[in-house]
Write a protein that holds these residues in place. Structure first.
Motif, short mmCIF file in Angstrom:
data_model
loop_
_atom_site.label_atom_id
_atom_site.label_comp_id
_atom_site.label_asym_id
_atom_site.label_seq_id
_atom_site.Cartn_x
_atom_site.Cartn_y
_atom_site.Cartn_z
N UNK A 133 -19.00 -31.39 -8.34
CA UNK A 133 -17.61 -32.62 -9.57
C UNK A 133 -18.31 -32.70 -10.03
N UNK A 134 -19.81 -32.56 -11.16
CA UNK A 134 -20.63 -32.86 -11.86
C UNK A 134 -20.37 -31.53 -12.62
N UNK A 135 -19.88 -29.81 -11.48
CA UNK A 135 -20.54 -29.45 -12.33
C UNK A 135 -18.78 -29.01 -13.10
N UNK A 136 -18.22 -29.37 -12.36
CA UNK A 136 -16.50 -29.27 -12.77
C UNK A 136 -16.18 -30.33 -14.29
N UNK A 137 -16.96 -31.74 -14.24
CA UNK A 137 -17.18 -32.25 -15.28
C UNK A 137 -17.69 -31.49 -16.88
N UNK A 138 -18.93 -31.02 -16.55
CA UNK A 138 -19.88 -29.89 -17.27
C UNK A 138 -18.49 -28.85 -17.63
N UNK A 139 -18.46 -27.87 -17.07
CA UNK A 139 -16.96 -27.37 -17.32
C UNK A 139 -15.71 -27.43 -18.42
N UNK A 140 -16.01 -28.51 -18.51
CA UNK A 140 -14.73 -29.53 -19.39
C UNK A 140 -15.29 -29.73 -20.77
N UNK A 141 -16.26 -29.89 -20.72
CA UNK A 141 -16.80 -30.72 -22.01
C UNK A 141 -17.83 -29.59 -22.71
N UNK A 142 -17.50 -28.28 -22.07
CA UNK A 142 -18.82 -27.29 -22.96
C UNK A 142 -17.28 -26.13 -22.96
N UNK A 151 -23.04 -23.48 -4.45
CA UNK A 151 -22.65 -24.60 -4.50
C UNK A 151 -22.07 -25.99 -5.76
N UNK A 152 -22.58 -24.90 -6.91
CA UNK A 152 -21.55 -25.33 -8.15
C UNK A 152 -20.31 -25.56 -7.72
N UNK A 153 -19.92 -24.14 -6.98
CA UNK A 153 -18.70 -23.68 -7.65
C UNK A 153 -17.77 -23.84 -6.23
N UNK A 154 -17.54 -24.64 -5.43
CA UNK A 154 -17.06 -25.22 -4.50
C UNK A 154 -16.15 -26.25 -5.15
#
Length: 146
Positions: free
Chosen positions: A109-118, A137-140
């Motif tokens: 969930x946090x990875x998805x947010x980071x992906x949206x903002x970088x 683990x990050x990509x689930x």
């Protein structure tokens, strides 16, 4: 403090709050303290698994206030820390103050947010540094709690 400096400082806080609000939403919670702990734990566990160069390039993508969180407590001479998925999950859980069984929901969930903002590709270049089991683990696909 001049009005210009105050406005700049308020912008820095506002940008960090945008990220925190997005993490809160991704986690399906109203608990901003949980969102802050999860984002901080994500930044630290991710950072410590990267080489110094990759960690610094990734940090350049972060908003100013979150870049400070990212670098807080960093010891460049001791990275990358070589840990497997279990160690990664345990460290994340300890730092975020969450149950180990919640980590597989929180991290992506946090990875998805980071992906949206970088910038496009920046996160993937850094994720390439992770062992496959930690990267997975990050990509689930995150599923909000509830």
């Amino acid at each position: 403090m001049s009005a210009t400096h105050t406005a700049e400082f308020e912008h820095v806080i506002h940008t960090a709050n945008i990220w925190l609000k997005a993490v809160t939403k991704a986690l399906g919670t109203e608990d901003r303290h949980l969102a802050r702990r999860a984002l901080r734990a994500w930044l630290h566990t991710f950072r410590d698994r990267l080489t110094v160069d990759v960690a610094a390039h990734f940090a350049a993508q972060l908003p100013e206030l979150l870049r400070g969180v990212y670098y807080d407590g960093w010891v460049p001479s001791s990275v990358p820390v070589k840990y497997d998925r279990e160690t990664y999950v345990n460290r994340f859980a300890q730092e975020a103050k969450v149950a180990v069984e919640d980590v597989p929901r929180i991290v992506p969930a946090v990875t998805a947010v980071v992906r949206e903002h970088v910038s496009p590709g920046q996160l993937d270049r850094a994720l390439d540094q992770l062992p496959q089991d930690v990267r997975a683990l990050h990509e689930r696909v995150p599923v909000p709690a509830g």
